[in-house]
Design an enzyme around this catalytic site. Structure first.
Site, PDB file in Angstrom:
ATOM      1  N   ARG B 239       0.851  -1.193   0.000  1.00  9.25           N
ATOM      2  CA  ARG B 239       0.000   0.000   0.000  1.00  9.25           C
ATOM      3  C   ARG B 239       0.883   1.238   0.000  1.00  9.25           C
ATOM      4  O   ARG B 239       1.744   1.380   0.872  1.00  9.25           O
ATOM      5  CB  ARG B 239      -0.867   0.034   1.260  1.00  9.25           C
ATOM      6  CG  ARG B 239      -1.898  -1.067   1.355  1.00  9.25           C
ATOM      7  CD  ARG B 239      -3.183  -0.708   0.613  1.00  9.25           C
ATOM      8  NE  ARG B 239      -4.087  -1.836   0.505  1.00  9.25           N
ATOM      9  CZ  ARG B 239      -4.056  -2.748  -0.478  1.00  9.25           C
ATOM     10  NH1 ARG B 239      -3.165  -2.653  -1.442  1.00  9.25           N
ATOM     11  NH2 ARG B 239      -4.913  -3.744  -0.503  1.00  9.25           N
ATOM     12  N   GLU B 268      -1.687   7.289  -7.106  1.00  5.30           N
ATOM     13  CA  GLU B 268      -1.582   6.497  -8.327  1.00  5.30           C
ATOM     14  C   GLU B 268      -2.690   6.912  -9.292  1.00  5.30           C
ATOM     15  O   GLU B 268      -3.829   7.080  -8.856  1.00  5.30           O
ATOM     16  CB  GLU B 268      -1.714   5.006  -8.015  1.00  5.30           C
ATOM     17  CG  GLU B 268      -0.582   4.476  -7.173  1.00  5.30           C
ATOM     18  CD  GLU B 268      -0.736   2.985  -6.863  1.00  5.30           C
ATOM     19  OE1 GLU B 268      -1.501   2.298  -7.578  1.00  5.30           O
ATOM     20  OE2 GLU B 268      -0.106   2.510  -5.917  1.00  5.30           O
ATOM     21  N   HIS B 286       2.161  -0.615 -10.378  1.00  5.09           N
ATOM     22  CA  HIS B 286       1.186  -1.405  -9.633  1.00  5.09           C
ATOM     23  C   HIS B 286       0.862  -2.710 -10.374  1.00  5.09           C
ATOM     24  O   HIS B 286      -0.270  -2.936 -10.819  1.00  5.09           O
ATOM     25  CB  HIS B 286      -0.100  -0.615  -9.374  1.00  5.09           C
ATOM     26  CG  HIS B 286      -0.856  -1.120  -8.178  1.00  5.09           C
ATOM     27  ND1 HIS B 286      -1.548  -0.310  -7.334  1.00  5.09           N
ATOM     28  CD2 HIS B 286      -1.000  -2.370  -7.683  1.00  5.09           C
ATOM     29  CE1 HIS B 286      -2.110  -1.028  -6.374  1.00  5.09           C
ATOM     30  NE2 HIS B 286      -1.782  -2.289  -6.567  1.00  5.09           N
TER      31      HIS B 286
END
Lengths: 320, 321
Positions: B239, B268, B286
């Site tokens: 995270r 993001e 990611h």
């Protein structure tokens, strides 16, 4: 007591140079300039030992012309293709190298290549660095899963076995191809193949860990690539000459090979420009053993060998 | 008659094939929709189920507008920060996620981040793409060997345990910090630290696998980074909110950290571009679960949840019980 004179052809890690300076009258190369055979002959006058690197070619003529004071050659490498060992034998000149100590770092590099190629590290990195990343999607840059796959290791020597140990942590099953089957404790459950076809068919991920030379030149050619499962991952951190580059590039274009990770190339530091046009390859500049820990260990091991010879003892790392 | 489904996000091929076979859906492969379009489609088709992902923010306002004929909303993700769980619960709309199926894939990527950061993968790749043409000296461009190092794992849940299993193949010593100590058969020799601050000075490599949320926000900050030994390697594939990026950038610039491998960011996709200017970072967009196998498994798991609820059974992965 007069210290023995040691010619060191290239710049070495600081800890190694410090030890050399303490134990020897060391002739260093602070500018790290490349050394030709003629340079080495000139600089070796009056030296008791020469510590060279793979970039220097010590051919028969150079070995024959080394001053008689030189009693041992050390090479900062495992390989000794660059030294004419036969000529050394004629002169009764022992050669010491650096086996074992870089197995772990090189196997680590193989595992890095396997993961990076399978998970499209190059493309992901370039996308992020470009500043053009527009966000997560369920289908963006999908790679192929590494854990649980079948790993084929071509050449189950020390590095191959280290890689097998690492791969087991990922739940990979290990297959290998070598001239002979290993004793069971060294195999550790890996499956030996005595022919290329069954080995290649099993290799969802193929890692080349064999020595170079004429016997393995272009081993991974179009014919063998065709025997891999479609979309296989190929990595090479051993010798560039093991691969027929044109065949691998063609297979990466068609998808027969899904991804490749390379640390070594035929013709280094040049490489087949076809690789640079591909997104599904991860490329490293032959730095398989390039960790501080490993380079220090290599330097200390080669100095151990040189010191042993000069003290009249048998070195553990003598090239036979 | 097949149940009616709206898929508001592109799905991998095999997931689309199953949707086509089992559901009545205008775009079985999924189509990237915003909340307005999703609501419109749901109304137009009288959909009974919604398959979505983290791009779609299911806040209280959107949830209030989801018609009653929608009996389940399944997110194709583990995380559910994009969902107002309290609002969904109050409205009686079951919401499910896709845990478990991405454990191995995320642990693989974590090991890739560790190896890539230690071994300077970004710099090496950039050298190659620029054409190389120069061999390196024996003391030049050296990385750090990952094998044999002390690996600190913050959060020894499913993914943390899978990372530990892989790290043992590299002879790493495992230290962990967790809200509670785990049984010995799960620890497998790992050393427990109740206090993160006591663990940090002993970590050569640190990887985060903790839950997000206010309790862990900014867990790694100037003070905690300073507790790591000089030259440590930092990795985060869990995270982005766990990290104070200002402090991370400072630690990377000063050399206190040797390198960092990151798959997640505070913002993001608009992450802090200063991270991309640093040579000692190894950065991913990611991609923790980004394999065909895992994304397919996630989509299938979401469909399993939808199929269960529409058949009158309880959901497999409810966000609340």
């Amino acid at each position: 007591m007069v210290k023995p004179v040691l010619l060191i052809t290239r710049r070495l890690p600081p800890a190694v140079e410090a030890r050399a300076a303490e134990h020897f009258d060391a002739r260093l190369n602070p500018d790290d300039s490349p050394r030709s055979g003629a340079d080495i002959l000139r600089l070796a006058q009056g030296a008791d030992a020469v510590l060279c690197c793979p970039a220097e070619k010590l051919d028969g003529a150079t070995i024959g012309a080394l001053p008689a004071t030189v009693k041992v050659i050390g090479t900062f490498s495992v390989g000794f293709d660059h030294i004419d060992i036969a000529a050394c034998r004629v002169r009764n000149l022992p050669v010491v190298n650096t086996p074992d100590v870089l197995s772990v770092a090189t196997a680590e590099c193989c595992m890095l290549l396997i993961l990076a190629a399978s998970r499209r590290a190059g493309e992901g990195e370039r996308l992020v660095r470009s500043g053009g990343w527009t966000g997560w999607t369920p289908t963006q840059l999908l790679g192929t899963q590494v854990s649980g796959r079948r790993l084929g290791i071509f050449g189950m020597g020390r590095i191959g076995r280290e890689l097998a140990r690492m791969a087991r942590g990922f739940g990979m099953s290990v297959h290998y191809r070598d001239v002979a089957r290993l004793p069971e404790p060294l195999e550790a459950g890996a499956i030996w193949h005595d022919d290329d076809a069954s080995f290649l068919a099993a290799s969802e991920v193929l890692s080349l860990n064999a020595p170079g030379g004429a016997a393995t030149r272009d081993w991974l050619n179009a014919e063998r690539i065709a025997l891999l499962p479609r979309g296989a991952v190929v990595v090479n951190a051993a010798r560039g000459t093991l691969i027929d580059d044109a065949a691998l590039i063609a297979a990466l274009q068609t998808g027969q090979v899904g991804f490749a990770g390379l640390d070594v190339y035929a013709g280094e530091p040049a490489l087949n420009p076809g690789y640079l046009a591909l997104e599904n390859v991860v490329l490293l500049p032959h730095l398989g053993s390039a960790t501080r820990e490993t380079r220090d260990a290599m330097g200390h091991l080669v100095l151990d060998g040189i010191e042993a010879v000069l003290a009249g003892r048998e070195p553990a790392n003598l090239v036979r | 008659m097949k149940p009616r489904l709206i898929v508001s996000r592109q799905m991998p091929g095999p997931v689309g094939a199953r949707i086509r076979a089992e559901f009545d859906c205008p775009w079985p492969e999924g189509r990237d929709m915003d909340a307005e379009e999703m609501l419109q489609q749901v109304r137009d088709t009288q959909a009974e189920a919604l398959l979505f992902s983290s791009h779609l923010k299911l806040d209280a306002a959107v949830i209030a507008r989801i018609p009653d004929h929608v009996r389940i909303a399944a997110t194709c993700s583990v995380g559910f920060e994009h969902i107002d769980v309290a609002a969904a619960r109050a409205r009686g709309l079951p919401v499910t996620n896709t845990p478990d199926v991405l454990t191995d894939c995320t642990a693989d990527l974590t090991m890739l981040l560790i190896l890539g950061a230690c071994r300077r993968a970004h710099e090496y790749e950039a050298i190659m793409r620029a054409g190389w043409r120069r061999g390196y000296g024996l003391g030049e461009m050296l990385g750090v060997r990952a094998s044999g190092k002390r690996l600190g794992i913050v959060g020894l849940g499913r993914i943390g345990q899978a990372v530990a299993r892989r790290a043992r193949g590299f002879n790493m010593r495992i230290l962990y910090n967790n809200p509670r100590r785990l049984p010995e058969d799960i620890e497998e020799g790992a050393t427990y630290f109740a206090d993160l601050r006591e663990m940090l000075p002993q970590c050569d490599i640190l990887t985060l696998h903790a839950r997000g949320g206010p309790a862990t926000a900014g867990l790694m900050n100037a003070e905690t980074f300073a507790l790591l030994p000089k030259g440590a390697v930092f990795v985060n594939a869990s995270r982005g909110g766990l990290v104070d990026e200002e402090a991370l950038i400072a630690a990377l610039r000063s050399g206190h950290l040797f390198a960092a491998g990151l798959d997640v960011y505070h913002n993001e996709p608009a992450f802090d571009l200063r991270l991309a200017e640093l040579p000692n970072t190894f950065l991913f967009p990611h991609m923790g679960s980004a394999t065909i196998e895992t994304r397919t498994a996630m989509g299938m798991r979401a469909l399993d949840n939808i199929a269960a609820v529409l058949a009158g059974r309880p959901p497999i992965d409810p966000l609340w019980n």
